[in-house]
Each structure stands twice: as C-alpha cells, then as structure tokens.
Design a protein around this motif. Structure first.
Motif, PDB file in Angstrom:
ATOM      1  N   VAL A 128       0.850  -1.187   0.000  1.00 59.73           N
ATOM      2  CA  VAL A 128       0.000   0.000   0.000  1.00 59.73           C
ATOM      3  C   VAL A 128       0.883   1.233   0.000  1.00 59.73           C
ATOM      4  O   VAL A 128       1.816   1.350   0.809  1.00 59.73           O
ATOM      5  N   GLU A 129       0.609   2.133  -0.914  1.00 63.84           N
ATOM      6  CA  GLU A 129       1.385   3.369  -1.000  1.00 63.84           C
ATOM      7  C   GLU A 129       1.029   4.307   0.146  1.00 63.84           C
ATOM      8  O   GLU A 129      -0.034   4.196   0.772  1.00 63.84           O
ATOM      9  N   ASP A 130       1.902   5.248   0.417  1.00 56.50           N
ATOM     10  CA  ASP A 130       1.679   6.207   1.500  1.00 56.50           C
ATOM     11  C   ASP A 130       0.547   7.181   1.198  1.00 56.50           C
ATOM     12  O   ASP A 130       0.065   7.883   2.096  1.00 56.50           O
ATOM     13  N   LEU A 131       0.126   7.252  -0.069  1.00 55.46           N
ATOM     14  CA  LEU A 131      -0.932   8.194  -0.432  1.00 55.46           C
ATOM     15  C   LEU A 131      -2.293   7.752   0.115  1.00 55.46           C
ATOM     16  O   LEU A 131      -3.210   8.580   0.212  1.00 55.46           O
ATOM     17  N   TYR A 132      -2.435   6.485   0.463  1.00 54.91           N
ATOM     18  CA  TYR A 132      -3.719   5.953   0.920  1.00 54.91           C
ATOM     19  C   TYR A 132      -3.774   5.957   2.447  1.00 54.91           C
ATOM     20  O   TYR A 132      -2.749   5.846   3.135  1.00 54.91           O
ATOM     21  N   ILE A 138      -8.487  -0.593   5.777  1.00 59.88           N
ATOM     22  CA  ILE A 138      -8.800  -1.742   6.623  1.00 59.88           C
ATOM     23  C   ILE A 138     -10.278  -1.765   6.985  1.00 59.88           C
ATOM     24  O   ILE A 138     -10.929  -2.821   6.973  1.00 59.88           O
ATOM     25  N   LYS A 139     -10.838  -0.594   7.267  1.00 62.18           N
ATOM     26  CA  LYS A 139     -12.254  -0.513   7.616  1.00 62.18           C
ATOM     27  C   LYS A 139     -13.127  -0.949   6.452  1.00 62.18           C
ATOM     28  O   LYS A 139     -14.106  -1.692   6.625  1.00 62.18           O
ATOM     29  N   LYS A 140     -12.781  -0.508   5.235  1.00 64.09           N
ATOM     30  CA  LYS A 140     -13.552  -0.896   4.058  1.00 64.09           C
ATOM     31  C   LYS A 140     -13.418  -2.394   3.777  1.00 64.09           C
ATOM     32  O   LYS A 140     -14.392  -3.050   3.375  1.00 64.09           O
ATOM     33  N   GLU A 145     -15.694  -7.791   3.515  1.00 65.59           N
ATOM     34  CA  GLU A 145     -15.623  -9.215   3.842  1.00 65.59           C
ATOM     35  C   GLU A 145     -16.821  -9.662   4.680  1.00 65.59           C
ATOM     36  O   GLU A 145     -17.288 -10.790   4.555  1.00 65.59           O
ATOM     37  N   LYS A 146     -17.312  -8.771   5.545  1.00 65.65           N
ATOM     38  CA  LYS A 146     -18.490  -9.108   6.349  1.00 65.65           C
ATOM     39  C   LYS A 146     -19.710  -9.304   5.454  1.00 65.65           C
ATOM     40  O   LYS A 146     -20.506 -10.229   5.650  1.00 65.65           O
TER      41      LYS A 146
END
Length: 356
Positions: A128-132, A138-140, A145-146
């Motif tokens: 994962v790039e630092d821009l994200y 992680i929340k998304k 997945e739920k």
C-alpha cells in the motif's frame, strides 16, 4: 509467546462432553420441530457456539459416539488415563505462561480464520502506498468481507440427513432410455430363466429346504446374485460440458452426472448414491460428511429402522464397569512385611556362612 503469536491451549474432557451433549440435544429438538435433521447444520451451529471449526466439532462428536458404543460392546475406555493427561497438560501450560509472566487463556483457542467454515488463511501481502489512508482501507475491507460472508451464509444449502441407499444418483437422458429399453426384454428373461421344476438346474430353492434320499431336510439359502455396475460415458457431452460452467465457475453438484446403472436380480435401474460412492468413479467426498459418517449412520438407523442404543448415550447398566483394584488390608500388609523381613534375614545368614 505473545510476540511470537503462540497460544497454548487444550480441549479438556469437560468441554468435549459439553459439545457432545449439545449435539444430542440439538438433534432431538430439530427432529421434533422440523421433522428432518441436518448434521452439517448442527456442526456449524455448535462450532459457532464454542468458537470451533465445524470439522473439529464433527471429529469430537464422532469420537464421543465411538466411546459410547465401545463401552456398550465390552471395550473399556480408560477414563483415569484421560483425566491424568488433562491434568498434566494443563499443568505444563500453566508453567509455560508463568515462566513468561503472561495470562493463561484457560480455554481452547481455535484459529480465528475459518471458524464458521467460511474463508481460509492466506499469507498474501499487499503493498500500500503512503498516499492511501491505511485505517480507512482496513475498515472498508472488513465491511466488504463481512458482507461477502453474510451472502455466503444466506445462500448456503445444508445437506439433509437421508439414507443414500434410497436416493437415485444423477443420470442423463441416455441412461433413462437404457433403463426403459431393458424393460422390453422382460419376456425374454422369463423364457431364459432357470427351470424351477428341474432339480439339476434349480437344485437350491430360494429360502427353502433340500430333502435327501433318506427324507432328511436341510435348510438352505441361495447365495445372492452378482450386482453389476456400469457407467455410460458420452465423450461429446463431456467435452461440451467440461469441468466449468459457461460463467467459468466450477460445476455444481447437481450439474454433475454420475451416469451409473445397476443390474441386480435381472432388473436394470439407476444406481443409488450409496452404490456410486463404492465405485472407482465416485465423486469427491465431503470432508465433514466423511468424518461424522458413523454417527450419522447410527442416527438414521435409529430414525428409520428403530435401532436402540446405537446412537446417543448408552445406559450405565449396559456399559462395562472399570474394575478397581482393592487395596490389601493392614493385617495383610503387615504379614507381607514380616515375610519380606524373614526372607532378607535368611539370605543374610546364608551369605555370612559362605564368607566364613
């Protein structure tokens, strides 16, 4: 151990019996309310209750069932050994956590991934790039997945408990035509059948008796005829259908055709699921169904054939009781000690004589 992500846990006898008792209760209640049962569904429910995988629950239930039947058949289960093992392993775990100064969970801990039978562990790493925003990603991912897991649960169709010997396997139209064509030869079969009146040709009557020259009758049973099993293969159909559907996904169980026919006692019919499972081209077996096959068969025999004490708890009166060695009385212990002292003295006297 926390830094190394290591958890020491042990499933003791008490929790194992709780799982088996929950299984017995749920099976009886499900049959009363819905008039049908599903071992696959029961294993999933118990697994979510005790935070275990369905496969582990199936193994525990089958193991407890085997122990109950072993006690009924006269094979003794060493309960003292099981208690001793539980005590020693728990003592070892306590000492390990005490040495590292950590808290003992005091319960069996299952791998979180796949506890409900959905999903599997993966060692894949995503860069994962630092821009994200990592927390937002992680929340998304958790939300996605739920939703996917809930969709799989809603679409899940559980396997119903039925006798596989009474359910026909999946066949195509060609097999059905062959079965209908075989009926056209029923008249020819009667003409070519054995002559019942001919003693040489039909010497052993079905479940009858044979009378010799002296008038003595002997009960005989004709052995069963051979059962012939064959599979029809359509190469063009296989190439057209393949192993995947048009959408690219694997074929479902209903889409796969066994195309197996059976000839038994002069009758040609479609093979049952139980007969197909004994052939060389049997389908891939379900892991959980194979694990609890014994206890599931015992349940079906109880429901369909009325078999008693083949499933569930066996009464204590039918179990073999473990013999406990009686300790000798104090007088007997004293006599044994005196005898041992006398023998020691005699040996000492003999030794002294030899030295002189």
């Amino acid at each position: 151990m926390h830094d190394a992500m290591v958890v020491l846990s042990w499933l003791d006898e008490g929790k194992r019996q709780d799982i088996y008792q929950s299984y017995l209760h749920l099976m009886v209640e499900q049959e009363k309310e819905f008039k049908t049962t599903s071992h696959e569904y029961i294993m999933r429910v118990i697994g979510e209750k005790f935070n275990l995988t369905a496969v582990r629950v199936a193994a525990i239930v089958q193991n407890c069932h085997d122990e109950e039947q072993a006690a009924k058949d006269g094979r003794m289960v060493n309960e003292k050994m099981a208690k001793y093992v539980d005590t020693k392993i728990k003592e070892h775990i306590d000492n390990a956590y005490m040495a590292y100064g950590e808290v003992n969970p005091n319960e069996f801990v299952e791998t979180p991934t796949g506890v409900a039978g959905i999903g599997s562990s993966s060692g894949e790493v995503v860069r994962v790039e630092d821009l994200y925003d990592l927390d937002d990603l992680i929340k998304k991912a958790v939300t996605r997945e739920k939703g996917e897991a809930q969709l799989l649960i809603d679409e899940k169709v559980y396997i119903e408990d039925v006798d596989d010997g009474t359910v026909d396997s999946n066949v195509n139209n060609e097999c059905l035509k062959l079965v209908e064509k075989a009926k056209d030869f029923d008249v020819l079969k009667k003409d070519l059948a054995r002559n019942v009146d001919d003693k040489v040709e039909f010497s052993l009557p079905d479940n009858g008796s044979i009378e010799d020259e002296d008038g003595n009758k002997t009960d005989t049973e004709r052995r069963q005829r051979w059962k012939y099993v064959a599979q029809t293969i359509n190469v063009r159909e296989q190439k057209k259908l393949g192993n995947k559907s048009r959408r690219g996904a694997k074929l479902k169980k209903k889409q796969k055709k066994d195309n197996t026919l059976v000839e038994e006692d002069g009758e040609t019919r479609v093979a049952s699921i139980a007969e197909v499972s004994q052939t060389a081209w049997k389908p891939e077996r379900d892991e959980s169904e194979f694990i609890y096959k014994g206890v599931k068969t015992a349940w079906l025999n109880r429901q369909l054939k009325g078999e008693k004490y083949g499933w569930g708890r066996v009464p204590d009166s039918m179990k073999v009781k473990q013999e406990v060695a009686e300790e000798p009385d104090s007088s007997a212990k004293a006599d044994a000690a005196d005898a041992e002292t006398d023998s020691t003295k005699s040996v000492t006297d003999d030794t002294n004589k030899d030295e002189k």
